[in-house]
Scaffold this motif. Structure first.
Motif, short mmCIF file in Angstrom:
data_model
loop_
_atom_site.label_atom_id
_atom_site.label_comp_id
_atom_site.label_asym_id
_atom_site.label_seq_id
_atom_site.Cartn_x
_atom_site.Cartn_y
_atom_site.Cartn_z
N LYS A 210 38.82 67.12 -60.61
CA LYS A 210 39.15 66.66 -59.25
C LYS A 210 38.05 65.75 -58.70
O LYS A 210 38.33 64.74 -58.04
CB LYS A 210 39.36 67.86 -58.33
N LEU A 211 36.80 66.13 -58.95
CA LEU A 211 35.68 65.29 -58.51
C LEU A 211 35.74 63.91 -59.17
O LEU A 211 35.53 62.88 -58.52
CB LEU A 211 34.35 65.97 -58.82
N ASN A 212 36.03 63.90 -60.49
CA ASN A 212 36.17 62.62 -61.19
C ASN A 212 37.35 61.84 -60.66
O ASN A 212 37.31 60.60 -60.55
CB ASN A 212 36.35 62.87 -62.69
N ALA A 213 38.42 62.56 -60.30
CA ALA A 213 39.64 61.90 -59.79
C ALA A 213 39.39 61.22 -58.45
O ALA A 213 40.06 60.24 -58.11
CB ALA A 213 40.76 62.93 -59.66
N VAL A 214 38.43 61.74 -57.67
CA VAL A 214 38.08 61.11 -56.39
C VAL A 214 37.02 60.02 -56.60
O VAL A 214 37.11 58.93 -56.03
CB VAL A 214 37.55 62.18 -55.40
N TYR A 215 36.05 60.33 -57.44
CA TYR A 215 34.90 59.43 -57.63
C TYR A 215 35.30 58.09 -58.24
O TYR A 215 34.93 57.02 -57.72
CB TYR A 215 33.86 60.14 -58.50
N ILE A 216 36.03 58.12 -59.32
CA ILE A 216 36.36 56.88 -60.04
C ILE A 216 37.18 55.91 -59.18
O ILE A 216 36.85 54.72 -59.08
CB ILE A 216 37.08 57.20 -61.37
N PRO A 217 38.25 56.37 -58.49
CA PRO A 217 38.98 55.45 -57.62
C PRO A 217 38.12 54.90 -56.48
O PRO A 217 38.30 53.74 -56.07
CB PRO A 217 40.12 56.32 -57.06
N LEU A 218 37.18 55.73 -55.94
CA LEU A 218 36.30 55.24 -54.88
C LEU A 218 35.44 54.08 -55.37
O LEU A 218 35.28 53.07 -54.67
CB LEU A 218 35.40 56.37 -54.38
N ILE A 219 34.89 54.23 -56.56
CA ILE A 219 34.07 53.16 -57.13
C ILE A 219 34.91 51.91 -57.35
O ILE A 219 34.48 50.78 -57.03
CB ILE A 219 33.41 53.62 -58.45
N LEU A 220 36.10 52.09 -57.89
CA LEU A 220 36.99 50.95 -58.12
C LEU A 220 37.36 50.28 -56.79
O LEU A 220 37.45 49.05 -56.71
CB LEU A 220 38.26 51.40 -58.85
N PHE A 221 37.56 51.12 -55.77
CA PHE A 221 37.91 50.58 -54.45
C PHE A 221 36.78 49.71 -53.90
O PHE A 221 37.02 48.57 -53.45
CB PHE A 221 38.20 51.74 -53.49
N PHE A 222 35.55 50.24 -53.94
CA PHE A 222 34.42 49.46 -53.43
C PHE A 222 34.21 48.19 -54.24
O PHE A 222 33.88 47.13 -53.70
CB PHE A 222 33.15 50.31 -53.42
N GLY A 223 34.39 48.31 -55.56
CA GLY A 223 34.26 47.13 -56.40
C GLY A 223 35.28 46.06 -56.04
O GLY A 223 34.96 44.87 -55.99
N SER A 224 36.52 46.50 -55.78
CA SER A 224 37.58 45.56 -55.40
C SER A 224 37.29 44.93 -54.04
O SER A 224 37.52 43.74 -53.83
CB SER A 224 38.94 46.28 -55.37
#
Length: 612
Positions: free
Chosen positions: A251-265
């Motif tokens: 669950k932590l990975n499921a939140v963390y990875i999209p957050l990083i992708l979001f900021f990158g975008s």
């Protein structure tokens, strides 16, 4: 089901601890320098690729011309080819470091384990040792070979990319750099929690492995006691704990990875918007904008990698602490330097200096306290055992019968007093010298995976087949081989699992006989053998022990009636000593033990007769 809880290793990051590994690293300096140098080149290539892309846009696409495309393409292909070769060589160097460092750490630990005293193995579970030699070693080797190199590449790449962006356009570079601290903090926050749950998963997994192992090895006990349902419930509880921990990590990975992708975008969108306006106003070239877009898209991956690897580096310190803890364990019994110089050690034996033991043994005012004990279990004990004497040690379970033979074998040393062998304090000679001339047959003998012949030959590796079979015949171990289809070539299975305890004892006895030691130690060696087999082995024992000093820890008192001397042990003390007839005449503690056991055996014979 009891589970060993090992020490927690949570010390802060310490360069001093890592420095302990540097001597090992020096052995592979050439490979380290190779992979570091190539990673500098690879980081440069990764930075140059967007610049090549910028040049192509500004000189070929924008100008709508192909002039100079040939040399450009050739340079690009050459760079990619060099990158491919560099990746191959770098991976080969890192793999070499990982495999060789892992091998060296395993070898160092295995060698050190062979020097440790028996007390270490009495207090340390096998699973704990196995984890250090295998799992921890693998983690350290992987971190050193790949983690440190990847951290070096990521750090170099991030610093250089920011430098290039500042040179190209400081305004857009600052936009990206302002987001980096937030990404770094976010990464550290999530990585710490993910690391916490991953550590918990590993701890639970260790318990599951232990429970699974006990469930398999103890299956007969489980079935006989009808506790399958309890085992199933306990196993389900542990796997459920692991499932919950793994779910939290996921669950932590499921939140963390999209957050990083979001900021990158978001950053890429901001750069594209700002940069696009600059291009329209001719404040920036289109190729330069493409460079920023490329860097903005990929810059966060090495930042994430740095944070992740830093967490793993800190986590790996616990693996190093565990390995160094094992390597820094000191044996309780150590030969003096001058003794080692003369007799050698376990790995470089100087057999030409070894005197042959006759077997005259003297316990001279010996007192002994176990290293972790608070009171003496043996005090002011004196005993002279002339060469060739048969000494029996008897007493109830847990009375301390093994203490004397542990001292004799120098698995422990006297706290006070001394033990003389052939008139010389045995500390004046090496442990290996002593152990090589003592033969052991244990209550729970260990057989190695292999054939019956191979297991007997461990007593003397240069023995011929005829000598192996003669040793087996003398103790009736040939009857074990005769029952099996392949005879002496029959595989005994892992730890002798295909044989009964009695059969394993017979083979281990044949192994001891083949070694022809000066001193024999039999630790309740016939306690698991049926009466018929016991009689056969007793006849062989009486014949073979003639001329050899021997100590027999006996469970059945009827087997040691002909012993030259019987020591009666109670609560770790020598209560009585004498021959069988002398002790019976005293009508003391030995008389009570013998009478009680005689009545129990008589009752068992009556019961067996009724059953028949």
């Amino acid at each position: 089901m009891a589970v060993y809880e090992e020490q927690e290793y949570n010390q802060p990051f310490s360069l001093r601890l890592w420095a302990k590994m540097f001597p090992l690293f020096r052995s592979y300096k050439k490979y380290f320098l190779t992979t570091m140098g190539l990673n500098i080149f690879l980081a440069a290539v990764d930075i140059l690729v967007p610049l090549f892309q910028s040049y192509a846009i500004d000189h070929f696409i924008t100008k709508n011309t192909l002039d100079g495309l040939g040399p450009f393409a050739a340079a690009y292909v050459l760079m990619i080819a060099a990158q491919t070769v560099s990746v191959y060589v770098s991976v080969h160097a890192a793999t070499t470091i990982e495999m060789n460092l892992g091998r060296d750490l395993k070898w160092m630990q295995f060698k050190h384990l062979q020097t440790l005293s028996f007390s270490y193995y009495n207090t340390t579970p096998v699973g704990y040792i196995h984890a250090r030699v295998m799992s921890d070693t693998l983690k350290i080797a992987s971190m050193v070979a790949w983690g440190l190199v990847d951290m070096f590449w990521a750090f170099l790449y991030v610093v250089t990319v920011f430098a290039v962006m500042l040179v190209l356009n400081a305004g857009l570079a600052l936009i990206i750099m302002l987001v980096v601290p937030g990404i770094a903090l976010l990464t550290v926050y999530f990585q710490n929690r993910i690391l916490h749950w991953n550590r918990k998963i590993r701890r639970i997994n260790a318990r599951i492995t232990s429970a699974y192992n006990e469930g398999i090895t103890g299956v007969k006990t489980s079935k006989s006691m009808v506790i399958e349902e309890d085992n199933d419930r306990e196993f389900y509880r542990r796997t459920s704990e692991m499932h919950q921990a793994a779910s939290r990590s996921a669950k932590l990975n499921a939140v963390y990875i999209p957050l990083i992708l979001f900021f990158g975008s978001v950053v890429s969108a901001i750069v594209l918007a700002k940069g696009g306006g600059m291009v329209q106003k001719d404040w920036m070239r289109l190729g330069t904008l493409s460079v920023f877009i490329s860097y903005a898209v990929v810059i966060f991956e090495p930042i994430q990698q740095l944070a992740r690897l830093l967490s793993e580096l800190i986590s790996c310190q616990a693996n190093i602490e565990r390995v160094m803890d094992l390597l820094e364990q000191e044996p309780n019994v150590v030969d003096r330097e001058d003794v080692t110089e003369r007799y050698g050690d376990a790995f470089t034996a100087k057999r030409e200096n070894w005197e042959r033991i006759r077997g005259d043994i003297v316990f001279e005012d010996v007192s002994f306290m176990y290293p972790d004990g608070k009171e003496y279990v043996l005090e002011h004990f004196d005993l002279h055992v002339p060469a060739g004497m048969n000494v029996a040690i008897v007493g109830e379970t847990g009375a301390g019968k093994s203490t004397l033979v542990n001292l004799l074998g120098r698995f422990f040393e006297p706290t006070k007093g001394r033990i003389l062998i052939d008139g010389v304090d045995y500390r004046e000679r090496s442990q290996l010298w002593l152990h090589s001339q003592m033969g052991y047959v244990l209550q729970n003998p260990h057989l190695f995976s292999g054939t019956i012949r191979e297991n007997i030959r461990y007593g003397r590796l240069d023995a011929t087949d005829a000598e192996v079979e003669e040793a087996a015949r003398q103790v009736s171990a040939d009857t074990v081989a005769a029952k099996l289809p392949d005879g002496y070539e029959s595989d005994v299975g892992e730890s002798g699992g295909r044989l009964s305890v009695g059969e394993k004892q017979l083979i281990s006895f044949a192994r001891a006989i083949l070694a022809n030691p000066a001193i024999f130690v039999l630790d309740e060696a016939t306690s698991s053998i049926d009466t018929k087999t016991e009689q056969l082995i007793q006849n062989a024992v009486e014949h073979l022990l003639k001329g050899h000093t021997s100590f027999v820890i006996a469970h059945r008192l009827s087997t040691i009636r002909r012993a030259d001397l019987i020591l009666v042990v109670r609560d770790g003390k020598i209560m009585e000593q004498g021959t069988h007839q002398e002790l019976l005449a005293r009508k003391g503690y030995y008389y009570e033990l013998y009478s009680r056991q005689f009545e129990e055996e008589a009752a068992m014979r009556v019961f067996a007769g009724e059953k028949t």
